[in-house]
Design a protein around this motif. Sequence first.
Motif, PDB file in Angstrom:
ATOM      1  N   HIS A   1       0.838  -1.204   0.000  1.00 52.44           N
ATOM      2  CA  HIS A   1       0.000   0.000   0.000  1.00 52.44           C
ATOM      3  C   HIS A   1       0.872   1.252   0.000  1.00 52.44           C
ATOM      4  O   HIS A   1       0.603   2.203  -0.742  1.00 52.44           O
ATOM      5  N   GLU A   2       1.900   1.249   0.813  1.00 51.42           N
ATOM      6  CA  GLU A   2       2.786   2.417   0.900  1.00 51.42           C
ATOM      7  C   GLU A   2       3.547   2.625  -0.414  1.00 51.42           C
ATOM      8  O   GLU A   2       3.688   3.750  -0.886  1.00 51.42           O
ATOM      9  N   PHE A   3       4.041   1.546  -1.023  1.00 49.08           N
ATOM     10  CA  PHE A   3       4.720   1.662  -2.324  1.00 49.08           C
ATOM     11  C   PHE A   3       3.791   2.265  -3.371  1.00 49.08           C
ATOM     12  O   PHE A   3       4.176   3.159  -4.133  1.00 49.08           O
ATOM     13  N   ILE A   4       2.551   1.769  -3.423  1.00 56.73           N
ATOM     14  CA  ILE A   4       1.580   2.275  -4.396  1.00 56.73           C
ATOM     15  C   ILE A   4       1.265   3.740  -4.111  1.00 56.73           C
ATOM     16  O   ILE A   4       1.215   4.568  -5.022  1.00 56.73           O
TER      17      ILE A   4
ATOM     18  N   ALA B   1       5.565   4.245  -6.583  1.00 59.54           N
ATOM     19  CA  ALA B   1       6.834   3.550  -6.806  1.00 59.54           C
ATOM     20  C   ALA B   1       6.934   2.855  -8.162  1.00 59.54           C
ATOM     21  O   ALA B   1       7.979   2.341  -8.505  1.00 59.54           O
ATOM     22  N   GLY B   2       5.866   2.822  -8.939  1.00 65.65           N
ATOM     23  CA  GLY B   2       5.928   2.214 -10.259  1.00 65.65           C
ATOM     24  C   GLY B   2       6.052   0.697 -10.220  1.00 65.65           C
ATOM     25  O   GLY B   2       6.762   0.116 -11.028  1.00 65.65           O
ATOM     26  N   ILE B   3       5.383   0.089  -9.288  1.00 71.05           N
ATOM     27  CA  ILE B   3       5.417  -1.367  -9.192  1.00 71.05           C
ATOM     28  C   ILE B   3       4.227  -1.952  -9.944  1.00 71.05           C
ATOM     29  O   ILE B   3       3.236  -1.265 -10.182  1.00 71.05           O
ATOM     30  N   GLN B   4       4.353  -3.194 -10.329  1.00 70.65           N
ATOM     31  CA  GLN B   4       3.249  -3.906 -10.966  1.00 70.65           C
ATOM     32  C   GLN B   4       2.827  -5.036 -10.047  1.00 70.65           C
ATOM     33  O   GLN B   4       3.596  -5.953  -9.804  1.00 70.65           O
TER      34      GLN B   4
END
Length: 66
Positions: free
Chosen positions: A14-17, A21-24
Amino acid sequence: MKESIRQISPREIHEFIRQGAGIQLVDVRSGDEYSNQHVKGSSNLPLDRLNSCSISEQFGEQAGKE
């Protein structure tokens, strides 16, 4: 040497999103499960179809290299 996959908590994801952060995020549940509920922006690639070819087809040749 084999690389291991780092497991992270839902809170970390949740924090990355939230930070962009550009994660998939890949949801490996069945299509029916995914259609009932999933994380906004996630992709569905059922576990029984998960392999290096299907990952490359869905996300491009460089998927998982970074």
